[in-house]
Design an enzyme around this catalytic site. Structure first.
Site, PDB file in Angstrom:
ATOM      1  N   HIS A  19       0.798  -1.090  -0.003  1.00 43.56           N
ATOM      2  CA  HIS A  19       0.092  -0.108  -0.045  1.00 43.56           C
ATOM      3  C   HIS A  19       0.895   1.448  -0.117  1.00 43.56           C
ATOM      4  O   HIS A  19       0.400   2.345   0.017  1.00 43.56           O
ATOM      5  CB  HIS A  19      -0.920   0.015   1.099  1.00 43.56           C
ATOM      6  CG  HIS A  19      -2.151  -1.022   1.058  1.00 43.56           C
ATOM      7  ND1 HIS A  19      -1.771  -2.494   1.360  1.00 43.56           N
ATOM      8  CD2 HIS A  19      -3.170  -0.892   1.065  1.00 43.56           C
ATOM      9  CE1 HIS A  19      -3.132  -3.067   1.398  1.00 43.56           C
ATOM     10  NE2 HIS A  19      -3.727  -2.201   0.920  1.00 43.56           N
ATOM     11  N   ASP A  79       9.824  -7.504   0.937  1.00 51.81           N
ATOM     12  CA  ASP A  79      10.035  -6.908   2.315  1.00 51.81           C
ATOM     13  C   ASP A  79      11.301  -6.610   2.545  1.00 51.81           C
ATOM     14  O   ASP A  79      12.323  -7.122   2.044  1.00 51.81           O
ATOM     15  CB  ASP A  79       9.811  -8.110   3.491  1.00 51.81           C
ATOM     16  CG  ASP A  79       9.454  -7.528   4.629  1.00 51.81           C
ATOM     17  OD1 ASP A  79       8.679  -6.893   4.965  1.00 51.81           O
ATOM     18  OD2 ASP A  79      10.249  -7.984   5.611  1.00 51.81           O
ATOM     19  N   TYR A 162      13.939   5.227   4.617  1.00 49.84           N
ATOM     20  CA  TYR A 162      15.064   5.751   5.123  1.00 49.84           C
ATOM     21  C   TYR A 162      15.941   6.273   4.256  1.00 49.84           C
ATOM     22  O   TYR A 162      17.186   6.473   4.588  1.00 49.84           O
ATOM     23  CB  TYR A 162      15.932   4.776   5.897  1.00 49.84           C
ATOM     24  CG  TYR A 162      15.022   4.307   7.285  1.00 49.84           C
ATOM     25  CD1 TYR A 162      15.188   4.799   8.386  1.00 49.84           C
ATOM     26  CD2 TYR A 162      14.179   2.973   7.035  1.00 49.84           C
ATOM     27  CE1 TYR A 162      14.496   4.185   9.451  1.00 49.84           C
ATOM     28  CE2 TYR A 162      13.144   2.557   8.313  1.00 49.84           C
ATOM     29  CZ  TYR A 162      13.402   3.243   9.310  1.00 49.84           C
ATOM     30  OH  TYR A 162      12.881   2.670  10.417  1.00 49.84           O
ATOM     31  N   ARG A 194      16.677  -2.891  -3.824  1.00 52.16           N
ATOM     32  CA  ARG A 194      15.702  -3.394  -4.324  1.00 52.16           C
ATOM     33  C   ARG A 194      15.856  -3.823  -6.129  1.00 52.16           C
ATOM     34  O   ARG A 194      15.530  -4.595  -6.496  1.00 52.16           O
ATOM     35  CB  ARG A 194      14.353  -2.538  -4.205  1.00 52.16           C
ATOM     36  CG  ARG A 194      13.219  -2.898  -4.956  1.00 52.16           C
ATOM     37  CD  ARG A 194      11.965  -1.987  -4.215  1.00 52.16           C
ATOM     38  NE  ARG A 194      11.719  -2.103  -2.881  1.00 52.16           N
ATOM     39  CZ  ARG A 194      12.315  -1.114  -1.985  1.00 52.16           C
ATOM     40  NH1 ARG A 194      12.744   0.077  -2.526  1.00 52.16           N
ATOM     41  NH2 ARG A 194      11.912  -1.350  -0.745  1.00 52.16           N
TER      42      ARG A 194
END
Length: 208
Positions: A19, A79, A162, A194
């Site tokens: 989300h 995650d 962050y 990522r």
């Protein structure tokens, strides 16, 4: 399950089990060259599951499986978190929890700084785990990690989480400073945690 021969992804639609609008925008850019529709869990009205795992893999699996069960579509979950050496790897899997229910990452960044008070060791790493899950129960996992330093005060208005306090090794800018325009976003993706995990997933499941 993951492991063995990878499963190619052929479906036209994929749910991002998040989300977080910043994360959705980042994945939409990463998937821009692929012929699929990426839709966020929020747009489908999916509930956010409780992340009760103690590892990045466990939490990514929880999110991916919940999105698959609720939508009937394949889902991708990420995650990720910040692991600070002097804090024994914290906040780690609890990186989002440090931002509180209001997702105040300014407060989370301040907490990192407060807990590092007096420490000369500013080493940290960003870690990301991706889980791609199908409705039949099969899933694939990949992981990426980038090392760097915690800086203070925060620098840059781009990115999310962050990013403004993390400066990757070998660069003079924080992720927050990079991610303010298309060129910077592309540079961040080239070596971010990522981005590394995403490229591994592409090699595993999206090569035609």
């Amino acid at each position: 399950m993951s492991g063995g021969s990878p499963r190619p992804f052929r479906e036209p639609k994929l749910v991002l089990a998040s989300h977080n609008p910043g994360k959705l925008a980042e994945f939409q850019r990463l998937f821009a060259a692929f012929p699929l529709e990426l839709v966020g869990a929020g747009a489908l009205g999916l509930a956010e599951p409780a992340e009760t795992g103690t590892t990045f893999v466990e939490n990514a699996l929880i999110k991916a499986r919940a999105a698959v069960a609720a939508s009937g579509l394949p889902a991708l979950a990420d995650d990720s978190g910040l692991a600070v050496a002097a804090l024994h790897g914290a906040p780690g899997v609890y990186s989002a929890d440090w931002a509180g229910p209001g997702k105040d990452f300014g407060a989370a960044q301040q907490r990192v700084q407060n807990e590092l008070a007096g420490s000369l060791d500013r080493a940290a790493a960003f870690v990301a785990v991706l889980v791609l899950a199908w409705p039949d129960g099969h899933f694939e996992t990949t992981e990426g990690q980038v090392r760097g330093q915690i800086v203070w005060p925060p620098r840059g208005s781009g990115g999310f989480g962050y990013d403004p306090i993390f400066q990757p090794d070998g660069d003079s800018q924080t992720f927050g400073e990079m991610a303010v325009d298309d060129a910077g976003i592309a540079r961040k993706a080239a070596f971010s945690h990522r981005g590394i995990a995403f490229r591994a997933l592409v090699d595993r499941c999206f090569r035609r």
